[in-house]
Scaffold this motif. Structure first.
Motif, PDB file in Angstrom:
ATOM      1  N   CYS A   1       0.810  -1.219   0.000  1.00 29.96           N
ATOM      2  CA  CYS A   1       0.000   0.000   0.000  1.00 29.96           C
ATOM      3  C   CYS A   1       0.843   1.268   0.000  1.00 29.96           C
ATOM      4  CB  CYS A   1      -0.939   0.009   1.205  1.00 29.96           C
ATOM      5  SG  CYS A   1      -2.344  -1.118   1.088  1.00 29.96           S
ATOM      6  N   LEU A   2       2.062   1.193   0.516  1.00 34.56           N
ATOM      7  CA  LEU A   2       2.903   2.389   0.560  1.00 34.56           C
ATOM      8  C   LEU A   2       3.225   2.913  -0.832  1.00 34.56           C
ATOM      9  CD1 LEU A   2       5.336   1.552   3.501  1.00 34.56           C
ATOM     10  CD2 LEU A   2       3.541   3.281   3.445  1.00 34.56           C
ATOM     11  N   ASP A   3       3.095   2.067  -1.823  1.00 35.91           N
ATOM     12  CA  ASP A   3       3.293   2.521  -3.191  1.00 35.91           C
ATOM     13  C   ASP A   3       2.220   3.517  -3.608  1.00 35.91           C
ATOM     14  OD1 ASP A   3       4.611   2.521  -5.681  1.00 35.91           O
ATOM     15  OD2 ASP A   3       3.135   1.139  -6.498  1.00 35.91           O
ATOM     16  N   GLN A   4       1.125   3.572  -2.848  1.00 37.15           N
ATOM     17  CA  GLN A   4       0.016   4.466  -3.165  1.00 37.15           C
ATOM     18  C   GLN A   4       0.024   5.736  -2.322  1.00 37.15           C
ATOM     19  OE1 GLN A   4      -3.656   2.160  -2.899  1.00 37.15           O
ATOM     20  NE2 GLN A   4      -2.480   0.297  -3.233  1.00 37.15           N
ATOM     21  N   SER A   5       1.051   5.946  -1.519  1.00 34.41           N
ATOM     22  CA  SER A   5       1.057   7.096  -0.609  1.00 34.41           C
ATOM     23  C   SER A   5       2.380   7.832  -0.662  1.00 34.41           C
ATOM     24  CB  SER A   5       0.787   6.642   0.833  1.00 34.41           C
ATOM     25  OG  SER A   5       0.848   7.763   1.703  1.00 34.41           O
ATOM     26  N   TRP A   6       2.380   8.948  -1.361  1.00 31.77           N
ATOM     27  CA  TRP A   6       3.577   9.786  -1.379  1.00 31.77           C
ATOM     28  C   TRP A   6       3.656  10.694  -0.162  1.00 31.77           C
ATOM     29  CZ3 TRP A   6       7.777   9.064  -4.166  1.00 31.77           C
ATOM     30  CH2 TRP A   6       7.689   8.237  -5.288  1.00 31.77           C
ATOM     31  N   ASP A   7       2.618  10.649   0.692  1.00 31.72           N
ATOM     32  CA  ASP A   7       2.731  11.365   1.969  1.00 31.72           C
ATOM     33  C   ASP A   7       3.798  10.716   2.851  1.00 31.72           C
ATOM     34  OD1 ASP A   7       0.690  13.102   1.261  1.00 31.72           O
ATOM     35  OD2 ASP A   7      -0.875  11.843   2.147  1.00 31.72           O
TER      36      ASP A   7
END
Length: 269
Positions: free
Chosen positions: A49-55
């Motif tokens: 899922c971290l691939d979907q969050s540039w935050d």
């Protein structure tokens, strides 16, 4: 659905997010933070899922209670595995391998902050991180052979030799012996030994989070991609990757800041 690090609430580990840095804390300190089927799965899903969050711009992974991770829980994983058929065993080994794939595929740099016991799957998670900091008391072991299994687990035979060399990796994977923080540092497994391992890891993560995040993601991707190609092809891949980075606003702002003799501000765009 976009992954929201501010509202994420995992069931099998602790999660903290501040200033662009996510901290994952394995939290079964009474047993030295072993993994279960459920925690493997949730960790794998989180890194995907971290691939979907540039935050999230950098990740720290650590353990509670003075230890990192003792590997798979003897009663909740090892015991059940002895009763599984081949199909169930392959499903499990592919899931554990997927955790490493997810750690390597997520664009954020991952920093392992390791104290005390770091064994089995714990050693693998440290190995799969991009940077590794150890407390002086860290004891690390790829102990699969101690339970009658091969050292070929979760990518160890591919990744560990690239970090510490073939001969050293072969010794650890054949014998399952532990190595001290000092020994691991001398081999290059640990980037740093520090008495303030979590604090220093979070400081390093903050430093990376304040950097050019798109460029960091490219660096991470190429560090893996270039394992598999000849030097000439690697140079061409880097030429194309760097040309993309040169089109970012971070690159333009960094030049303007340098020309004005001020610190650049990176925004990940």
């Amino acid at each position: 659905m976009k992954f929201n690090p501010n509202s994420f609430s995992p069931s099998h580990f602790l999660w903290d997010f501040a200033d662009g840095v996510a901290t994952i804390t394995l939290n079964r300190p009474d047993k030295k933070n072993p993994l279960t089927f459920e925690s493997y799965d949730e960790l794998r899903s989180t890194f995907w899922c971290l691939d979907q969050s540039w935050d999230v711009k950098a990740v720290v992974i650590t353990g509670a209670g003075g230890n990192f991770c003792s590997g798979g829980d003897v009663h909740e994983i090892i015991g059940p595995l002895t009763r599984m058929d081949e199909r169930g065993l392959l499903k499990f080994t592919r899931m554990t391998g997927d955790l490493v794939k997810a750690m390597r595929a997520c664009p954020q740099p991952i920093i392992a902050a390791v104290e005390g016991v770091c064994a089995g799957a714990g050693a693998i998670m440290a190995m799969a991180s991009d940077l590794r900091l150890a407390a002086p008391d860290a004891k690390t072991a790829f102990l699969f052979t101690r339970v009658g299994l091969s050292g070929a687990d979760m990518g160890a035979c591919a990744i560990l030799p690239r970090i510490i060399g073939h001969g050293r990796a072969a010794e650890l994977l054949f014998t399952g012996r532990s190595f001290s923080a000092e020994e691991g540092h001398g081999w290059g497994f640990w980037n740093r030994i520090t008495a303030n391992v979590l604090g220093d890891a979070q400081d390093l993560a903050l430093e990376l989070a304040g950097g050019p995040n798109v460029a960091h993601a490219v660096t991470k991707k190429q560090l893996d991609a270039e394992w598999h190609v000849p030097i000439d092809e690697a140079i061409e891949q880097e030429a194309q990757a760097q040309a993309l980075c040169m089109q970012t606003n971070d690159f333009r702002r960094a030049f303007e800041a340098f020309a004005d003799k001020r610190k650049p501000e990176f925004k990940g765009d």
